[in-house]
Enzyme design. Sequence first.
Site, PDB file in Angstrom:
ATOM      1  N   TYR A 170       0.838  -1.197   0.000  1.00 40.96           N
ATOM      2  CA  TYR A 170       0.000   0.000   0.000  1.00 40.96           C
ATOM      3  C   TYR A 170       0.873   1.247   0.000  1.00 40.96           C
ATOM      4  CZ  TYR A 170      -3.691   3.201   1.637  1.00 40.96           C
ATOM      5  OH  TYR A 170      -4.583   4.236   1.770  1.00 40.96           O
ATOM      6  N   LYS A 174       1.030   4.000  -3.113  1.00 45.92           N
ATOM      7  CA  LYS A 174       0.688   5.396  -2.820  1.00 45.92           C
ATOM      8  C   LYS A 174       1.887   6.317  -3.051  1.00 45.92           C
ATOM      9  CE  LYS A 174      -3.631   4.909  -1.516  1.00 45.92           C
ATOM     10  NZ  LYS A 174      -4.747   5.464  -2.323  1.00 45.92           N
TER      11      LYS A 174
END
Length: 327
Positions: A170, A174
């Site tokens: 993640y 991002k």
Amino acid sequence: MGDATGATDAPEPLGFDGQVAVITGAGGGLGRAYALLLARRGCRVVVNEVGLRHGDDVPTAESVVAEVEAVGGVAVADTHDVITAGADVVATALDAFGGVDIVINNAGIGAGTPIGPDAADEWRPTIDATLQGSIAVTGAAWPSLEARGGGRVVMTSSCAMFGASTTPPYSTAKSALYGLTRSLAGQGRRSRISVNAIMPSAYTRLTRSLPDGPMKQMFAEHFPPEAVASFVAWLCHPSCEVSGESFSVGGGRAARVVLGENRGVRLDDEADPAGWGALVDDLMATDEVVYPRSMNDEVTWQAHTLGRPVPAELGPGGALDWDRRPR
């Protein structure tokens, strides 16, 4: 007039009459808040969401469309997967409204496993949903944005960009959006397409899944999605001249997030690895930091700190936006 607290006279309301927005992952939380706010201000909205509401047979996208219509707005539902059918998401906007002015890439998933032998496969769904989905939808919408004389793109990054040991895929996805935002902003400058990223803090389906404790409680008490939506609406308005930036946003607060570089150190004996260790304090210093705005800017900064001549057209005030100023 403003005052010392930052308060100002009430600005004119921002309207979006005639604009068309594609919002991915808009079935709840932040995406839903964006859809409702923009629609209330005259924007026509494509509500993209895959799947059904929990415990119901009504597609989530359609339920949000019904909410939009209930407040007098105009919206259509789209249930395509942004990863595999990004062009179809945009086609929904073209078919319903004839073009696209705004793209808000909100879709993504927060999941992950530690690094290990199978990480390349295990991390793929998270990276694809967050990064590849944003690329697919933005790429499909780009010709329409150019044809309409410009537009606005918002990427959804995360404070996980600062590091998230519990969910490295993640954080990785991002973080990639920071560079994508900067790069697309440069590409879009000639076409009047602005591209920015937000790193939102909000109590959504993702943060509701946190273990019970002080972090989850803090999100629930202080970070409603609506407090992020107003900032995103500003980024999407034609009056906003900011592009290529990332912002931490939440609770009615926004802060610019920058990638900086110090002046660096120079080793006289370039063949001696041990020499770098002796310079570690200066290497890690943050008393003089600059913020290059592109890859080329960073390389010319290197040349400058090495005492090499920098072509005049590459220096401050030249063809490139090179921000050497410490702040």
